[in-house]
Design a protein around this motif. Structure first.
Motif, PDB file in Angstrom:
ATOM      1  N   ILE A  26      33.415  25.132  48.383  1.00  0.00           N
ATOM      2  CA  ILE A  26      34.040  25.627  47.149  1.00  0.00           C
ATOM      3  C   ILE A  26      32.968  26.042  46.150  1.00  0.00           C
ATOM      4  CG2 ILE A  26      35.465  24.959  45.189  1.00  0.00           C
ATOM      5  CD1 ILE A  26      37.050  25.448  47.713  1.00  0.00           C
TER       6      ILE A  26
ATOM      7  N   ALA B 284      31.534  29.377  47.258  1.00  0.00           N
ATOM      8  CA  ALA B 284      32.443  30.498  46.998  1.00  0.00           C
ATOM      9  C   ALA B 284      32.476  30.862  45.524  1.00  0.00           C
ATOM     10  CB  ALA B 284      33.844  30.141  47.497  1.00  0.00           C
ATOM     11  N   MET B 285      32.422  29.875  44.644  1.00  0.00           N
ATOM     12  CA  MET B 285      32.437  30.151  43.207  1.00  0.00           C
ATOM     13  C   MET B 285      31.127  30.786  42.748  1.00  0.00           C
ATOM     14  SD  MET B 285      34.312  26.670  41.851  1.00  0.00           S
ATOM     15  CE  MET B 285      34.182  27.185  40.131  1.00  0.00           C
TER      16      MET B 285
ATOM     17  N   ASP C  91      35.951  34.777  48.145  1.00  0.00           N
ATOM     18  CA  ASP C  91      37.318  34.278  48.189  1.00  0.00           C
ATOM     19  C   ASP C  91      37.305  32.802  48.549  1.00  0.00           C
ATOM     20  OD1 ASP C  91      38.235  36.806  47.607  1.00  0.00           O
ATOM     21  OD2 ASP C  91      38.503  37.364  49.717  1.00  0.00           O
ATOM     22  N   LEU C  92      38.135  32.036  47.860  1.00  0.00           N
ATOM     23  CA  LEU C  92      38.197  30.614  48.137  1.00  0.00           C
ATOM     24  C   LEU C  92      38.817  30.382  49.509  1.00  0.00           C
ATOM     25  CD1 LEU C  92      39.375  29.176  44.698  1.00  0.00           C
ATOM     26  CD2 LEU C  92      37.072  29.217  45.637  1.00  0.00           C
TER      27      LEU C  92
END
Length: 641
Positions: free
Chosen positions: A524, A527-528, A533-534
């Motif tokens: 996570i 991705a951030m 995309d999560l």
């Protein structure tokens, strides 16, 4: 405790017992520079050897993907480490801010793709775009027609390490190539390269070689790289893991085997070694001491916050914490000299000065003092109160510590004894009674097959320091007045089930099962940070493989379940154990009658009608054995009395 200490005002000391933050000891800042060759053979997709489709990744592309994956890993797990990427053999030349179109580049055929620095999200995005965009890849990765001097490449790496990471304790150079003899019969070029390699080692840089064998030729390090890559001494605590054999090119449909092999090698090298304590005296007797180091071999990894971030501004900034003590009544700032420490005793506050507090907590200097020996059989499993510490000899304080340590380890192992030691890990720490447990490097099964190969042992051989509990730490077991014993027939059927579900080689390998919660947390964050995309769900390798389990043991599990039902009916016919053993749970006992048939729950209206009825002594005796008397209504109990 580590988080609290981070925001402690300067000069304020903690007189309480220190909680050990293992990750804070001997943290090694690492700087890794990838040096990847660009040539026609490195850009050629390896052919298939089994008649299937050829791979889609050339060795250069696979190495770049490996560097990209490692950069993703480092940006999360080692945020203070540096990483760079240097290509050699390219048509374009670039070093630092120099333009590759300049007439006289400083290092011809060397292209500095990523300068040696702490990886940022922008660097990861740029590298990802290169490995995924074929047009960008083919535009930049163009091999040169001229031969590259390895002395020039090594000198370029020397300049990068000198300018970007001059004070790092760990600096490593990863060379990925499939050319085992870049200079052929040119002895002058070989000698120059050997001199540049010696300069790197004098600077403290460790050269790691990742050789890739060609489809028709094995990589032979004796031709050139034996003079470039120096073998590290085993006594060097910072020496990386041994280099594996030459990596075969991929023959799968997408070249994953080549990439996975490179990633496997590099991941094993990327782990920094940490010591819990260094040069701690180990006293075997009066006047006989050696020095040892302590290591945390197994430690639970958890997500840790490295800093606070202020997001209310236009640009995110790292926040600095400041702690101020204030009076509750007047809200004035309280100075440090006004604060006193006290303990409650008999309802009163007993004040102590800082000197008295330090004297109360002083049990002597840090030491491991052996006070006796006991048989191994006297150390129960439940005595492991805290994680054990692996200790290893150190020659820095006392010369000859290794020989004495080895003799102690061999004697304890042959005599099947453990040492009992008085252990103080650090200043102001409470003393601990610990067991010195000797361990061997391999474990064998019933067929006398080595389960832990000597080249890849799971646990090292040496002495383990196991903290032992005091009398105050041992609690009373809960009372177990009634115990139900399973019959031998039921145990035999379960033994068959367990035998069908044995792990490969009969042991659990933790390296094959990453922590799903930790990996999901990092995924996570990645991705951030990279604006991806999560992901929808986490990959959990700990989920049981139900289909193989059903195929191997499904029939035996059903047989065991049928045997359990039969034994339960038999037990119920005997009156729920006849008072000799405890009955099964209330729900199970209330659900079956003497004949083993399940009863149906009566409606509340019908139960109320029977409230005044009288039950006989036989039925009351059964309810007492099943512990269901409390469910009877008051009228029924009065009628029975």
């Amino acid at each position: 405790m580590a988080e609290d200490n981070k925001w402690r005002p300067p000069g304020e000391e903690d007189d309480e017992e220190e909680e050990v933050d293992e990750a804070a000891y001997k943290t090694v800042k690492d700087a890794v520079l990838f040096v990847i060759e660009v040539s026609q053979s490195m850009l050629t997709v390896p052919p298939s050897t089994d008649g299937r489709k050829t791979g889609t990744d050339s060795p250069t592309s696979a190495a770049l993907k490996c560097a990209y994956a490692l950069m993703q890993q480092r940006i999360i797990s080692n945020p203070n480490d540096m990483m760079g990427l240097l290509l050699y053999g390219t048509e374009k030349s670039k070093f630092n801010d120099e333009d590759d179109s300049s007439g006289n580049p400083a290092y011809p055929q060397c292209y500095l793709l990523n300068d040696l620095d702490i990886p940022a999200a922008e660097d990861v995005k740029a590298l990802k775009n290169l490995v995924e965009d074929e047009d960008e890849f083919s535009k930049l990765i163009v091999p040169s027609d001229e031969k590259v001097a390895m002395a020039n490449v090594l000198f370029c790496a020397n300049q990068i390490f000198t300018t970007k990471a001059p004070n790092f304790s760990s600096r490593r150079l990863f060379i990925v190539t499939n050319e085992d003899d870049p200079h052929g019969d040119d002895k002058t070029a070989k000698s120059s390269a050997a001199v540049r390699a010696k300069d790197l080692y004098d600077l403290g840089v460790i050269i790691e070689l990742f050789p890739i064998s060609k489809p028709d030729q094995e990589f032979d390090k004796r031709k050139f790289y034996d003079d470039i890559v120096y073998n590290q001494l085993p006594t060097d605590p910072e020496a990386p893991a041994p280099i594996s054999a030459a990596t075969k090119p991929s023959s799968t449909s997408d070249g994953i085997s080549l990439l996975s092999s490179l990633l496997s090698n590099i991941n094993s090298k990327a782990v920094a070694r940490r010591a819990l304590f260094s040069n701690l005296p180990l006293e075997l007797g009066p006047g006989l001491q050696i020095s040892v180091k302590g290591f945390i071999i197994i430690k639970r990894q958890e997500p840790k916050r490295s800093c606070y971030v202020y997001l209310a501004d236009e640009k995110a900034q790292i926040a600095s914490g400041i702690t101020t003590q204030m009076a509750e009544d007047s809200a004035r700032t309280v100075q440090k000299v006004e604060i006193k420490k006290a303990y409650k005793f008999g309802g009163a506050q007993v004040l102590f000065s800082p000197e008295e507090i330090s004297q109360l907590r002083n049990f002597g200097e840090p030491i491991i003092r052996i006070i006796g020996f006991k048989p191994m059989s006297m150390l129960p499993v439940w005595a492991n109160l805290k994680p054990s510490t692996f200790i290893y000899p150190s020659e820095e304080t006392f010369v000859g510590s290794t020989r004495v340590f080895s003799a102690l380890w061999q004697k304890l192992l042959s005599a099947k004894k453990i040492g009992i030691a008085w252990f103080i890990a650090r200043k102001n720490a409470a003393p601990v009674l610990a067991a010195l447990y000797p361990s061997s490097s391999s474990i064998t099964n019933a067929d006398d097959e080595t389960m832990n190969p000597p080249d890849h042992p799971i646990m090292p051989q040496g002495l383990w320091l196991i903290p032992l509990p005091y009398a105050d730490d041992i609690r009373q077991n809960p009372e177990t007045t009634h115990v139900i014993r399973a019959p031998d027939s039921l145990t035999d059927r379960m033994r068959t089930v367990i035998q069908q579900l044995h792990l490969p080689k009969g042991r659990f390998d933790p390296s094959k099962y990453p922590n799903p919660a930790l990996q999901w947390h990092y995924r996570i964050l990645q991705a951030m940070a990279l604006e991806e995309d999560l992901p929808e769900r986490a990959e959990d390798k700990t989920v049981p493989r139900y289909k193989p389990i059903d195929k191997r043991a499904g029939e035996y599990v059903l047989d065991w379940g049928q045997e359990l039902e039969d034994e339960h009916r038999k037990w119920m016919k005997e009156g729920g154990g006849g008072g000799g053993g405890a009955p099964v749970s209330g729900k199970r006992g209330a659900a079956a009658d003497e004949d083993g048939e399940r009863k149906t729950k009566k409606p509340k209206v019908e139960a109320k009608e029977e409230e005044g009825e009288v039950i006989d002594d036989k039925e009351m005796r059964k309810m007492v054995q099943k512990r269901t008397v409390g469910k009877l209504k008051m009228g029924v109990l009065k009628a029975w009395v």
